[in-house]
Design an enzyme around this catalytic site. Structure first.
Site, PDB file in Angstrom:
ATOM      1  N   TYR A  58       7.273  -5.086 -13.155  1.00 42.46           N
ATOM      2  CA  TYR A  58       7.444  -5.531 -11.434  1.00 42.46           C
ATOM      3  C   TYR A  58       8.731  -3.660 -11.129  1.00 42.46           C
ATOM      4  O   TYR A  58       8.410  -4.139  -9.966  1.00 42.46           O
ATOM      5  CB  TYR A  58       8.202  -6.521 -11.333  1.00 42.46           C
ATOM      6  CG  TYR A  58       7.527  -7.919 -11.095  1.00 42.46           C
ATOM      7  CD1 TYR A  58       7.323  -8.635 -13.338  1.00 42.46           C
ATOM      8  CD2 TYR A  58       6.743  -8.130 -10.864  1.00 42.46           C
ATOM      9  CE1 TYR A  58       6.688  -9.932 -12.298  1.00 42.46           C
ATOM     10  CE2 TYR A  58       6.313  -9.400 -10.243  1.00 42.46           C
ATOM     11  CZ  TYR A  58       6.033 -10.021 -11.051  1.00 42.46           C
ATOM     12  OH  TYR A  58       4.974 -11.107 -11.364  1.00 42.46           O
ATOM     13  N   ASN A  96       2.199 -11.866  -0.160  1.00 39.25           N
ATOM     14  CA  ASN A  96       2.358 -10.636  -0.302  1.00 39.25           C
ATOM     15  C   ASN A  96       3.610 -10.729  -0.808  1.00 39.25           C
ATOM     16  O   ASN A  96       4.405 -11.328  -0.123  1.00 39.25           O
ATOM     17  CB  ASN A  96       1.693  -9.649  -0.063  1.00 39.25           C
ATOM     18  CG  ASN A  96      -0.181  -9.638   0.687  1.00 39.25           C
ATOM     19  OD1 ASN A  96      -0.409 -10.255   0.013  1.00 39.25           O
ATOM     20  ND2 ASN A  96      -0.113  -8.868   1.447  1.00 39.25           N
ATOM     21  N   ILE A  97       3.708  -9.616  -1.611  1.00 43.39           N
ATOM     22  CA  ILE A  97       5.855  -9.468  -2.075  1.00 43.39           C
ATOM     23  C   ILE A  97       5.524  -8.650  -1.713  1.00 43.39           C
ATOM     24  O   ILE A  97       7.111  -7.919  -2.059  1.00 43.39           O
ATOM     25  CB  ILE A  97       5.736  -9.543  -3.379  1.00 43.39           C
ATOM     26  CG1 ILE A  97       5.245  -8.989  -4.458  1.00 43.39           C
ATOM     27  CG2 ILE A  97       5.309 -11.653  -4.275  1.00 43.39           C
ATOM     28  CD1 ILE A  97       5.483  -8.679  -6.200  1.00 43.39           C
ATOM     29  N   HIS A 113       4.783 -15.877  -1.816  1.00 42.28           N
ATOM     30  CA  HIS A 113       4.675 -16.132  -3.152  1.00 42.28           C
ATOM     31  C   HIS A 113       6.236 -14.904  -4.110  1.00 42.28           C
ATOM     32  O   HIS A 113       6.786 -14.265  -4.656  1.00 42.28           O
ATOM     33  CB  HIS A 113       3.688 -15.219  -3.693  1.00 42.28           C
ATOM     34  CG  HIS A 113       2.187 -15.369  -3.998  1.00 42.28           C
ATOM     35  ND1 HIS A 113       1.324 -15.787  -3.979  1.00 42.28           N
ATOM     36  CD2 HIS A 113       2.253 -16.876  -3.586  1.00 42.28           C
ATOM     37  CE1 HIS A 113       0.454 -17.077  -3.986  1.00 42.28           C
ATOM     38  NE2 HIS A 113       1.054 -17.782  -3.575  1.00 42.28           N
ATOM     39  N   THR A 181      -7.399 -12.324   1.369  1.00 41.71           N
ATOM     40  CA  THR A 181      -7.201 -12.982   0.115  1.00 41.71           C
ATOM     41  C   THR A 181      -8.438 -14.156  -0.149  1.00 41.71           C
ATOM     42  O   THR A 181      -9.589 -13.985   0.237  1.00 41.71           O
ATOM     43  CB  THR A 181      -6.572 -14.360   0.490  1.00 41.71           C
ATOM     44  OG1 THR A 181      -5.771 -14.833  -0.471  1.00 41.71           O
ATOM     45  CG2 THR A 181      -6.907 -15.219   1.764  1.00 41.71           C
ATOM     46  N   ASN A 207     -12.040 -10.771   6.390  1.00 40.00           N
ATOM     47  CA  ASN A 207     -11.697  -9.909   4.864  1.00 40.00           C
ATOM     48  C   ASN A 207     -12.263  -8.837   4.778  1.00 40.00           C
ATOM     49  O   ASN A 207     -13.505  -9.082   5.501  1.00 40.00           O
ATOM     50  CB  ASN A 207     -12.359 -11.433   4.030  1.00 40.00           C
ATOM     51  CG  ASN A 207     -11.618 -11.024   3.066  1.00 40.00           C
ATOM     52  OD1 ASN A 207     -10.265 -10.780   2.851  1.00 40.00           O
ATOM     53  ND2 ASN A 207     -11.987 -10.929   1.324  1.00 40.00           N
ATOM     54  N   ALA A 225      -8.911  -4.362   7.257  1.00 36.20           N
ATOM     55  CA  ALA A 225      -8.273  -5.025   7.825  1.00 36.20           C
ATOM     56  C   ALA A 225      -7.906  -4.888   9.220  1.00 36.20           C
ATOM     57  O   ALA A 225      -8.307  -4.600  10.338  1.00 36.20           O
ATOM     58  CB  ALA A 225      -6.953  -5.280   7.037  1.00 36.20           C
TER      59      ALA A 225
HETATM   60  N1  APR Z   1      -9.431  -5.377   3.965  1.00 36.19           N
HETATM   61  C1  APR Z   1      -9.608  -6.670   4.211  1.00 36.19           C
HETATM   62  N2  APR Z   1      -9.509  -6.861   3.031  1.00 36.19           N
HETATM   63  C2  APR Z   1      -9.810  -6.882   1.526  1.00 36.19           C
HETATM   64  C3  APR Z   1      -9.729  -5.033   1.661  1.00 36.19           C
HETATM   65  C4  APR Z   1      -9.211  -4.497   3.039  1.00 36.19           C
HETATM   66  N3  APR Z   1      -9.174  -3.265   2.880  1.00 36.19           N
HETATM   67  N4  APR Z   1     -10.041  -4.622   0.408  1.00 36.19           N
HETATM   68  C5  APR Z   1     -10.142  -5.942  -0.505  1.00 36.19           C
HETATM   69  N5  APR Z   1      -9.834  -7.198   0.276  1.00 36.19           N
HETATM   70  C6  APR Z   1     -10.460  -8.226   0.434  1.00 36.19           C
HETATM   71  C7  APR Z   1     -11.154  -8.879  -1.220  1.00 36.19           C
HETATM   72  O1  APR Z   1     -11.706  -8.917  -1.154  1.00 36.19           O
HETATM   73  C8  APR Z   1     -10.356 -10.023  -1.171  1.00 36.19           C
HETATM   74  O2  APR Z   1     -11.516 -11.195  -1.239  1.00 36.19           O
HETATM   75  O3  APR Z   1      -9.208  -8.720  -0.235  1.00 36.19           O
HETATM   76  C9  APR Z   1      -9.034  -9.888  -0.917  1.00 36.19           C
HETATM   77  C10 APR Z   1      -8.141  -9.895  -2.342  1.00 36.19           C
HETATM   78  O4  APR Z   1      -7.895 -10.618  -3.156  1.00 36.19           O
HETATM   79  P1  APR Z   1      -6.890 -11.075  -3.925  1.00 36.19           P
HETATM   80  O5  APR Z   1      -7.064  -9.685  -5.455  1.00 36.19           O
HETATM   81  O6  APR Z   1      -7.584 -11.907  -4.765  1.00 36.19           O
HETATM   82  O7  APR Z   1      -5.030 -10.925  -4.009  1.00 36.19           O
HETATM   83  P2  APR Z   1      -4.841 -12.401  -3.455  1.00 36.19           P
HETATM   84  O8  APR Z   1      -5.397 -13.236  -2.734  1.00 36.19           O
HETATM   85  O9  APR Z   1      -4.092 -12.670  -2.290  1.00 36.19           O
HETATM   86  O10 APR Z   1      -4.423 -12.910  -4.123  1.00 36.19           O
HETATM   87  C11 APR Z   1      -3.770 -14.410  -4.526  1.00 36.19           C
HETATM   88  O11 APR Z   1      -2.875 -14.620  -6.235  1.00 36.19           O
HETATM   89  O12 APR Z   1      -2.324 -13.007  -8.113  1.00 36.19           O
HETATM   90  C12 APR Z   1      -1.789 -13.828  -7.924  1.00 36.19           C
HETATM   91  O13 APR Z   1       0.106 -13.559  -6.449  1.00 36.19           O
HETATM   92  C13 APR Z   1      -1.345 -13.662  -6.921  1.00 36.19           C
HETATM   93  O14 APR Z   1      -0.283 -13.338  -4.515  1.00 36.19           O
HETATM   94  C14 APR Z   1      -1.356 -13.064  -5.217  1.00 36.19           C
HETATM   95  C15 APR Z   1      -2.862 -14.137  -5.119  1.00 36.19           C
END
Ligand code: APR
Length: 241
Positions: A58, A96-97, A113, A181, A207, A225
């Site tokens: 971290y 997101n943090i 989170h 996400t 997404n 995004a």
């Molecule tokens: N614009 C939009 N979406 C995007 C981009 C972008 N430029 N780049 C990547 N993505 C999408 C990916 O396709 C994916 O679906 O963002 C998503 C990211 O997914 P993850 O990496 O799984 O992140 P997240 O969904 O935020 O994870 C949720 O999991 O590990 C834990 O606590 C952590 O908060 C996190 C939680």
């Protein structure tokens, strides 16, 4: 009947909205979990077993965010504009943090989170801003205990924050938008069904590519995004949904 009559909007964001600001996602090929194991850095058991290793993980992420150079992008800015200009409530619930939503101007915001730039004392539960490195030698200013400060971040196996407030907002919204996400982690990935079935909300996924829960959404727009979020915010402000 569309739900513009229910004028509240709830927006869930994940790591994808911060990717174009220079922060890594978790499950993309170049994501954080491709190089570090969740079991080693993001569980209470990992912290009990190896506090220095968890602090190091971290500290590296906190230092990068606190050092400057990581700025909110057009996606964050569009959501802040929506909160300003939309006549109903607009709530951002972020997984997101990082601090990019608040720096872009979003005020109605829950960090479900936790927050990378905050630390919590395990002895007295006090939470403070902490942009620096954290270690076992640090002392809580509120209760004087040393070695009990931890990142104010929700680890796997822990309950996210604000869940009652989030569910109330989902049950009163007309529009639920999920941005950046992968839909891999509960309870966030269940919000779309809660909004749809408890509130009859219109549901939209913005997404880079279809998420695990893509089929649960009534509408979707795929792309970066910084492109799809401003475009969709313009559409809502012009035409509703
Ligand atoms: N614009 C939009 N979406 C995007 C981009 C972008 N430029 N780049 C990547 N993505 C999408 C990916 O396709 C994916 O679906 O963002 C998503 C990211 O997914 P993850 O990496 O799984 O992140 P997240 O969904 O935020 O994870 C949720 O999991 O590990 C834990 O606590 C952590 O908060 C996190 C939680």
């Amino acid at each position: 009947m569309n739900n513009t009559a229910k004028r509240n909007i709830v927006i869930l964001t994940g790591a994808g909205i911060s990717k174009e600001s220079g922060l890594s996602t978790f499950r993309d090929a170049d994501g954080i979990w491709a190089t570090v194991r969740i079991e080693d850095v993001a569980t209470p058991e990992a912290f009990a077993r190896d506090p220095d290793g968890v602090h190091e993980f971290y500290n590296a992420r906190r230092g990068r965010l606190a050092a400057g150079g990581i700025e909110p992008n057009a996606g964050h800015a569009a959501l802040a504009r929506l909160e300003q200009e939309w006549p109903g409530d607009v709530l951002v619930v972020t997984q997101n943090i990082d601090n990019l939503h608040e720096r872009a101007g979003s005020n109605n915001l829950y960090h479900m989170h936790g927050a990378l730039l905050k630390v919590r004392c395990e002895a007295c539960v006090n939470v403070v801003e902490w942009p620096d490195n954290l270690g076992r030698g640090d002392t809580c200013a509120a209760c004087g205990t040393t070695g009990q400060l931890r990142p104010h971040v929700v680890w796997f196996g822990e309950m996210p924050f604000w869940m009652d407030d989030i569910h109330q907002a989902l049950e009163a919204c007309g529009l639920f938008i999920s941005i950046g996400t992968s839909g891999n982690v509960y309870p966030a990935s269940g919000f779309v069904e809660h909004a749809r079935f408890a509130a009859g909300a219109h549901t939209v996924e913005l997404n880079l590519e279809p998420s695990e829960g893509a089929t649960l959404f009534a509408e979707a727009h795929y792309g970066p995004a910084t492109e799809v979020v401003p475009a969709y915010v313009d559409k809502i402000l012009r035409d509703g949904w």
